[in-house]
Design a protein around this motif. Structure first.
Motif, PDB file in Angstrom:
ATOM      1  N   ASP A  23       0.814  -1.216   0.000  1.00 25.62           N
ATOM      2  CA  ASP A  23       0.000   0.000   0.000  1.00 25.62           C
ATOM      3  C   ASP A  23       0.853   1.274   0.000  1.00 25.62           C
ATOM      4  O   ASP A  23       0.427   2.310  -0.514  1.00 25.62           O
ATOM      5  N   ASP A  24       2.049   1.213   0.595  1.00 21.83           N
ATOM      6  CA  ASP A  24       2.912   2.399   0.634  1.00 21.83           C
ATOM      7  C   ASP A  24       3.826   2.479  -0.582  1.00 21.83           C
ATOM      8  O   ASP A  24       4.779   3.270  -0.602  1.00 21.83           O
ATOM      9  N   LEU A  25       3.557   1.656  -1.606  1.00 24.05           N
ATOM     10  CA  LEU A  25       4.300   1.622  -2.869  1.00 24.05           C
ATOM     11  C   LEU A  25       5.742   1.163  -2.713  1.00 24.05           C
ATOM     12  O   LEU A  25       6.597   1.466  -3.530  1.00 24.05           O
ATOM     13  N   THR A  26       6.026   0.417  -1.650  1.00 26.99           N
ATOM     14  CA  THR A  26       7.279  -0.318  -1.547  1.00 26.99           C
ATOM     15  C   THR A  26       6.992  -1.764  -1.929  1.00 26.99           C
ATOM     16  O   THR A  26       5.834  -2.188  -2.002  1.00 26.99           O
ATOM     17  N   LEU A  27       8.048  -2.511  -2.188  1.00 26.40           N
ATOM     18  CA  LEU A  27       7.867  -3.896  -2.614  1.00 26.40           C
ATOM     19  C   LEU A  27       7.257  -4.732  -1.498  1.00 26.40           C
ATOM     20  O   LEU A  27       7.692  -4.657  -0.341  1.00 26.40           O
ATOM     21  N   ASP A  28       6.255  -5.511  -1.820  1.00 24.72           N
ATOM     22  CA  ASP A  28       5.644  -6.434  -0.866  1.00 24.72           C
ATOM     23  C   ASP A  28       6.523  -7.678  -0.781  1.00 24.72           C
ATOM     24  O   ASP A  28       6.397  -8.599  -1.583  1.00 24.72           O
ATOM     25  N   GLY A  96      11.719   1.155   3.375  1.00 28.13           N
ATOM     26  CA  GLY A  96      11.543   2.194   2.370  1.00 28.13           C
ATOM     27  C   GLY A  96      12.782   3.019   2.089  1.00 28.13           C
ATOM     28  O   GLY A  96      12.713   3.988   1.328  1.00 28.13           O
ATOM     29  N   THR A  97      13.918   2.640   2.654  1.00 27.35           N
ATOM     30  CA  THR A  97      15.159   3.393   2.430  1.00 27.35           C
ATOM     31  C   THR A  97      15.574   3.340   0.969  1.00 27.35           C
ATOM     32  O   THR A  97      15.546   2.275   0.347  1.00 27.35           O
ATOM     33  N   ASP A  98      15.979   4.481   0.405  1.00 22.84           N
ATOM     34  CA  ASP A  98      16.440   4.515  -0.987  1.00 22.84           C
ATOM     35  C   ASP A  98      17.949   4.317  -1.050  1.00 22.84           C
ATOM     36  O   ASP A  98      18.598   4.013  -0.035  1.00 22.84           O
ATOM     37  N   ALA A  99      18.525   4.481  -2.237  1.00 21.65           N
ATOM     38  CA  ALA A  99      19.958   4.210  -2.433  1.00 21.65           C
ATOM     39  C   ALA A  99      20.834   5.128  -1.584  1.00 21.65           C
ATOM     40  O   ALA A  99      21.843   4.684  -1.020  1.00 21.65           O
ATOM     41  N   LEU A 100      20.458   6.394  -1.478  1.00 27.95           N
ATOM     42  CA  LEU A 100      21.251   7.328  -0.671  1.00 27.95           C
ATOM     43  C   LEU A 100      21.255   6.917   0.795  1.00 27.95           C
ATOM     44  O   LEU A 100      22.309   6.916   1.451  1.00 27.95           O
ATOM     45  N   GLY A 101      20.099   6.564   1.310  1.00 27.41           N
ATOM     46  CA  GLY A 101      20.025   6.125   2.696  1.00 27.41           C
ATOM     47  C   GLY A 101      20.764   4.823   2.924  1.00 27.41           C
ATOM     48  O   GLY A 101      21.451   4.643   3.939  1.00 27.41           O
ATOM     49  N   THR A 102      20.647   3.910   1.971  1.00 32.97           N
ATOM     50  CA  THR A 102      21.353   2.630   2.079  1.00 32.97           C
ATOM     51  C   THR A 102      22.863   2.837   2.088  1.00 32.97           C
ATOM     52  O   THR A 102      23.592   2.182   2.845  1.00 32.97           O
ATOM     53  N   SER A 103      23.348   3.768   1.276  1.00 30.74           N
ATOM     54  CA  SER A 103      24.792   4.035   1.249  1.00 30.74           C
ATOM     55  C   SER A 103      25.271   4.583   2.582  1.00 30.74           C
ATOM     56  O   SER A 103      26.386   4.289   3.024  1.00 30.74           O
ATOM     57  N   ALA A 216      16.641   7.829  12.809  1.00 30.07           N
ATOM     58  CA  ALA A 216      15.617   7.173  11.991  1.00 30.07           C
ATOM     59  C   ALA A 216      15.125   8.088  10.876  1.00 30.07           C
ATOM     60  O   ALA A 216      14.797   7.623   9.775  1.00 30.07           O
ATOM     61  N   GLY A 217      15.092   9.395  11.116  1.00 28.01           N
ATOM     62  CA  GLY A 217      14.607  10.326  10.103  1.00 28.01           C
ATOM     63  C   GLY A 217      15.522  10.482   8.913  1.00 28.01           C
ATOM     64  O   GLY A 217      15.122  11.058   7.888  1.00 28.01           O
ATOM     65  N   ASP A 218      16.762   9.972   9.017  1.00 26.38           N
ATOM     66  CA  ASP A 218      17.713  10.070   7.908  1.00 26.38           C
ATOM     67  C   ASP A 218      17.578   8.918   6.919  1.00 26.38           C
ATOM     68  O   ASP A 218      18.227   8.917   5.864  1.00 26.38           O
ATOM     69  N   VAL A 219      16.771   7.922   7.271  1.00 26.95           N
ATOM     70  CA  VAL A 219      16.590   6.752   6.401  1.00 26.95           C
ATOM     71  C   VAL A 219      15.101   6.448   6.303  1.00 26.95           C
ATOM     72  O   VAL A 219      14.269   7.217   6.772  1.00 26.95           O
ATOM     73  N   GLY A 220      14.765   5.317   5.688  1.00 29.63           N
ATOM     74  CA  GLY A 220      13.370   4.942   5.552  1.00 29.63           C
ATOM     75  C   GLY A 220      12.636   5.842   4.571  1.00 29.63           C
ATOM     76  O   GLY A 220      13.229   6.683   3.895  1.00 29.63           O
ATOM     77  N   LEU A 221      11.337   5.673   4.487  1.00 29.42           N
ATOM     78  CA  LEU A 221      10.532   6.482   3.574  1.00 29.42           C
ATOM     79  C   LEU A 221      10.607   7.960   3.926  1.00 29.42           C
ATOM     80  O   LEU A 221      10.616   8.827   3.049  1.00 29.42           O
ATOM     81  N   GLU A 222      10.696   8.268   5.218  1.00 35.57           N
ATOM     82  CA  GLU A 222      10.737   9.662   5.658  1.00 35.57           C
ATOM     83  C   GLU A 222      12.003  10.364   5.185  1.00 35.57           C
ATOM     84  O   GLU A 222      11.976  11.538   4.804  1.00 35.57           O
ATOM     85  N   GLY A 223      13.122   9.641   5.204  1.00 32.72           N
ATOM     86  CA  GLY A 223      14.390  10.261   4.838  1.00 32.72           C
ATOM     87  C   GLY A 223      14.798  10.051   3.394  1.00 32.72           C
ATOM     88  O   GLY A 223      15.877  10.483   2.987  1.00 32.72           O
ATOM     89  N   ALA A 224      13.953   9.393   2.604  1.00 31.33           N
ATOM     90  CA  ALA A 224      14.313   9.087   1.218  1.00 31.33           C
ATOM     91  C   ALA A 224      14.323  10.345   0.352  1.00 31.33           C
ATOM     92  O   ALA A 224      13.478  11.223   0.495  1.00 31.33           O
ATOM     93  N   THR A 226      14.173  10.020  -2.911  1.00 37.02           N
ATOM     94  CA  THR A 226      13.374   9.623  -4.068  1.00 37.02           C
ATOM     95  C   THR A 226      12.054   9.050  -3.574  1.00 37.02           C
ATOM     96  O   THR A 226      11.954   8.568  -2.444  1.00 37.02           O
ATOM     97  N   ALA A 227      11.028   9.114  -4.413  1.00 39.53           N
ATOM     98  CA  ALA A 227       9.716   8.613  -4.019  1.00 39.53           C
ATOM     99  C   ALA A 227       8.994   8.033  -5.228  1.00 39.53           C
ATOM    100  O   ALA A 227       9.175   8.495  -6.357  1.00 39.53           O
ATOM    101  N   VAL A 228       8.187   7.015  -4.981  1.00 41.58           N
ATOM    102  CA  VAL A 228       7.322   6.442  -6.010  1.00 41.58           C
ATOM    103  C   VAL A 228       5.952   7.104  -5.871  1.00 41.58           C
ATOM    104  O   VAL A 228       5.304   6.981  -4.829  1.00 41.58           O
TER     105      VAL A 228
END
Length: 263
Positions: A23-28, A96-103, A216-224, A226-228
């Motif tokens: 529902d949050d547009l991340t991979l199930d 929901g972390t994107d590539a920047l957060g993962t790095s 926590a705010g630097d990663v996840g969907l909140e810190g991403a 990029t967004a879908v």
């Protein structure tokens, strides 16, 4: 002299399975099986070969991943191939972390683990971005030597060959450094039964965001960064067109290809 090699690996959804968005547009991820990214197996292989060439230098290979509980399966696969130990970063706030957060997370974990050489695959088989090695290089403040089809370590230098469409270049950088290897670097070994059994006893260290001093705010969907915005399910596969050749099959085939703008 010791040689500390860290291999970044990713637990990815099986490309042969049906993948869907939550529902949050991340991979199930609950809806599809996962496995060690095939392109990361080449990175593990090259790390093991380098460690084997430097066995007298007390070389050690650590595999590192960021992901949910099931991501340990990817680490176990790498350990069964011959890696010595593993580090798993898991935290609910990473969802929901994107590539920047993962790095950021990987860089912090690599610094905490200690390293001389970081090896990555050329890209993940799900996102296929191929940007993580460059991001890690920037965050760690070390040189990058990417997309290598051949790699070796001599003394305090990593050397490799990059094959392009028009030329081949020889590259090198002083350690510590980040490198990425392509699927032309050498076939990854298949885990033996002995390796699979030994992997069960190898250490797997678990870390979370607090261990890495990451908010926590630097990663996840909140810190991403990029967004879908939206996603549409791929339409179901339809039945193909059958051309019965009764003397004019070639004409009908040509007409079909023209109608589909293939020719």
């Amino acid at each position: 002299m010791s040689l500390r090699i860290v291999v970044c690996v990713k637990y990815v959804p099986d490309a042969t399975g049906d993948r869907h968005f939550a529902d949050d547009l991340t991979l199930d991820r609950d809806d599809v099986d996962g496995l060690l990214s095939e392109l990361d197996e080449y990175a593990v292989e090259q790390a093991l070969q380098i460690a084997g060439d430097h066995s007298g230098d007390d070389a050690e290979v650590t595999v590192l991943t960021v992901g949910p509980e099931d991501a340990k399966d990817a680490l176990r696969k790498a350990l069964s191939m011959g890696a010595h130990k593993a580090v798993h970063v898991e935290d609910d706030d990473l969802h929901g972390t994107d590539a920047l957060g993962t790095s950021l997370v990987l860089a912090k974990a690599i610094e905490k683990t200690g390293y001389d050489l970081v090896i990555c695959g050329m890209a993940s088989t799900d996102g296929t971005m191929g940007v993580l090695p460059a991001m890690l290089s920037e965050r760690l403040g070390v040189p990058q030597v990417t997309l290598l089809s051949e790699v070796s370590v001599e003394g305090g230098t990593v050397k490799g060959r990059r094959d392009g469409d028009a030329a081949t270049v020889q590259l090198e950088a002083s350690l510590p450094a980040v490198v990425s290897v392509t699927d032309q670097s050498g076939e990854a070994r298949y885990p033996s039964f002995k390796g699979i059994m030994a992997a069960k006893k190898k250490p797997v260290e678990s870390l979370d965001l607090e261990d890495l001093d990451i908010e926590a705010g630097d990663v996840g969907l909140e810190g991403a960064w990029t967004a879908v915005d939206s996603a549409t399910e791929r339409p179901a596969r339809t039945a193909g067109t059958i051309v019965n050749d009764e003397g004019k099959g070639g004409d009908e085939l040509a007409e079909f290809l023209v109608s589909q703008k293939f020719i």
